[in-house]
Design an enzyme around this catalytic site. Structure first.
Site: not given
Length: 700
Positions: A339, A376
């Site tokens: 993330d 990401e």
């Protein structure tokens, strides 16, 4: 079988410098000699005490052990009370001043704790966990990248409402590995289950005040402990050791079914939030060493979550690396989706560099050699958008793919209804279809791209074709949260409608989006529930809803069963045809193994001219892919894409070596057809509005 953790650490630590320094070895609890040693890193502390609690009363301290400072700012102490099941905490004291936030009275978590329990509404205790487990010979499936199909879902949401799973297993790790779920995954044809965060997390006080919860889990408390609430009630009662065994049992059963487990990991920030937020671990141990700050101690927040973990320090980077090693080897997971990964690659000046020591260590560490590493590639700081820049060894979520595919099938079509023609031609769409060579280098190839049209964050597939705007009022932020630019199209009515034409057009749009995703070069990712058109009623940021809005429904209308059958057919065709899943980009000057040679034709069967790529009046494309596989038989596929709401006649291209084209899938069909029609090169095919058709080319 798992690599022993001690062997992993000693093998990787080959230097005395930086994050691989041996001074960081064996942090946390190590059991030995009838007890255990706790090792904690803090560069700025003046004292650290280990507190051991009664097993029943988590406020009753039965032993206090002062830790001694050793070389490398590591504090160490031994106690015979440190045994599996022991509850403990630490207290840290240190100097006042900018950047330091020591509080001698705070009871803090060991950052390396394998188990955590909550004491009261906000306090936590670390728990000693042995971690022993019999894998019974289960091994990682090691799915090759070109055959990988990721299925992104939520542990609780996938199973909470499943009628074939016993109620005691609803919403649990054990439920996810139930035969009913394994049957769904394998029947669909996905290979790798990517779980939203399963590290122990907490709900932010702001959400609790609103009567909401952090459902997605992007608010980590501890990076080594599985989230206890996803375990069965029986195992929660037995404690963190049983929770971990349930998690490992889930991994084992999924591996035995040939399915990989990928974890969405949140190392970019913690649940301690902004200054003044909860004090549970890093902030009380060494605030200056773990969080990015200005000279005056104010936080540099590039995550939008109140704090940013400072991976420019060796201690913070090593903690991330050690956590990955633990989950990849002791727990046997198959990969990680990072993330806001840009945050992890920021240097001491807070600028992103793909050669950041942590990013390179993750790729080069032998203990992580067989795991998938997915970035990401953005955060909210300056220079935060880094799609395509993560370098060798990394896969990346490709937001450029998502946006272009949505534009082509949705916002461009919406524009075309109002302006008689779309705003752009087919060129950008074709680039994404072919693997995004303008984003990823030849060295990395098309498999560096994780292609997606939807994800947990944003509209579901159904809502993408049913809503023009977000409907997030239930989130308690007056519809201000969530993305405003969705590139969606409601096709004539906002939300629910009984208009048969609109409903049919929406269904075809879903088939076009899913067909594009699963027939593109790259690694496809499906969002759980999209295979049967799940809705969140226009909420594109449902992170705070733990209920029917976000739990997958398992009773489906006929059209939903049809959509499932289409996804199933598409995944089978992807597996059967190597031309659809090249590992490398082809080159004009030489044959490239494991590539696909791509030829492009217009609706007349003629090679695409330069002008046609950009001409918005020409949105019909024929894409012929010829594989050059190293271990499979070569094959050819022809994908015909028609991107306007007018029907079209297409002449199939005449190509040397092609005897006929066999239709194997069409987005025009409500249910996938079992009839395979055969067409001669040069013959005409009729295509309905906004549709796709896939052919396999038989050799002459």
């Amino acid at each position: 079988m798992p690599i022993p953790e001690s062997a992993v650490l000693s093998r990787a630590d080959t230097t005395d410098a930086g994050l691989l320094s041996p001074r960081f070895d064996d942090l946390g609890i190590r059991l030995h000699d009838g007890g255990g040693t706790l090792r904690i890193w803090s560069a700025h502390a003046s004292s650290i005490d280990l507190l051991i609690f009664d097993s029943d009363d988590l406020d009753w301290v039965v032993e206090t052990v002062p830790l001694s400072r050793t070389d490398g700012d590591v504090w160490s102490g031994f106690s015979r009370r440190l045994r599996p099941g022991t509850h403990y905490a630490i207290q840290v004291d240190g100097p006042a001043g900018p950047g330091n936030t020591f509080n001698r009275s705070s009871l803090l978590i060991d950052p390396y704790a394998r188990g955590l329990v909550q004491s009261g509404s906000s306090a936590w205790r670390s728990v000693v966990v042995a971690g022993d487990f019999d894998w019974c010979g289960a091994r990682k499936p090691l799915i090759p990248l070109d055959r990988t199909v990721i299925y992104e879902g939520h542990v609780k949401g996938m199973t909470k409402r499943h009628p074939e799973i016993p109620p005691a297993l609803h919403g649990t790790y054990a439920g996810l590995a139930h035969p009913a779920m394994i049957e769904h995954f394998t029947a669909l044809g996905v290979t790798s289950i990517e779980l939203l965060p399963v590290h122990q997390f907490a709900t932010e006080p702001r959400l609790l005040e609103l009567g909401l919860t952090n459902y997605w889990g992007y608010n980590t408390v501890g990076f080594f402990a599985p989230h206890a609430a996803y375990a069965t009630e029986e195992n929660r009662r037995q404690g963190p050791g049983a929770v971990l065994r349930e998690f490992k049992g889930m991994v084992k059963l999924l591996h035995e079914a040939g399915l990989e487990v990928i974890l969405d990991v949140v190392y970019n920030h913690t649940s301690e939030a902004e200054i003044g937020g909860p004090r549970s671990s890093f902030r009380g141990i060494d605030n200056r060493g773990y969080y990015r700050q200005h000279a005056d101690g104010s936080y540099i927040d590039v995550t939008g979550c109140g704090n940013s973990v400072d991976t420019a320090t060796d201690a913070a980077s090593r903690l991330v690396l050690d956590s990955l090693r633990y989950w990849a080897n002791d727990v046997q997971v198959d990969g990680f989706r990072f993330d806001l990964a840009t945050t992890l690659g920021r240097d001491r000046e807070h600028a992103f560099t793909p050669e950041h020591p942590l990013l390179r260590a993750i790729v080069d560490d032998p203990a992580l050699a067989d795991v998938k590493k997915i970035a990401e590639p953005w955060d909210v700081g300056m220079g935060g958008w880094q799609t395509g820049n993560f370098g060798r060894g990394w896969l990346e979520w490709n937001d450029r793919y998502r946006d272009r595919v949505r534009n082509f099938w949705l916002s461009d079509v919406d524009y075309g209804r109002r302006a008689t023609t779309a705003p752009v031609g087919v060129g950008g769409f074709a680039t994404r279809l072919a693997g995004s060579s303008n984003t990823f280098s030849a060295e990395r190839g098309p498999l560096a791209s994780v292609n997606f049209v939807t994800a947990h964050d944003g509209f579901t597939l159904h809502d993408l074709v049913s809503y023009d705007v977000k409907h997030n009022a239930a989130n308690g932020e007056h519809n201000r949260d969530g993305a405003d630019t969705n590139r969606s199209f409601n096709h004539g009515a906002e939300g629910e409608t009984d208009d048969p034409f609109i409903l049919a057009t929406r269904r075809r749009a879903m088939r076009n989006l899913m067909g594009t995703l699963l027939l593109s070069a790259g690694v496809p990712m499906i969002t759980a529930g999209d295979e049967f058109g799940r809705t969140q009623h226009g909420n594109n940021n449902a992170y705070c809803h733990d209920g029917p809005l976000t739990w997958l429904p398992w009773e489906h209308a006929p059209w939903q069963a049809d959509l499932f059958a289409h996804v199933q057919r598409l995944l089978a065709l992807r597996a059967q045809n190597p031309a659809l899943r090249p590992s490398r980009f082809a080159r004009d000057d030489q044959e490239t193994p494991s590539a696909s040679v791509m030829d492009w034709y217009d609706e007349h069967g003629e090679m695409m001219s330069g002008a046609r790529w950009a001409d918005p009046t020409h949105r019909t494309l024929q894409y012929l892919a010829t594989s050059t596989p190293e271990v499979e038989e070569p094959n050819r596929t022809l994908l015909v894409v028609h991107g306007t709401e007018r029907s079209a006649t297409v002449l199939l291209p005449r190509v040397d070596g092609v005897a006929r084209y066999r239709t194997v899938w069409s987005s025009e069909d409500e249910h996938p057809s079992t009839e395979i029609s055969s067409h001669e090169p040069g013959s005409s095919v009729e295509l309905g509005p906004t549709s796709m058709r896939l052919f396999v080319a038989d050799p002459a």
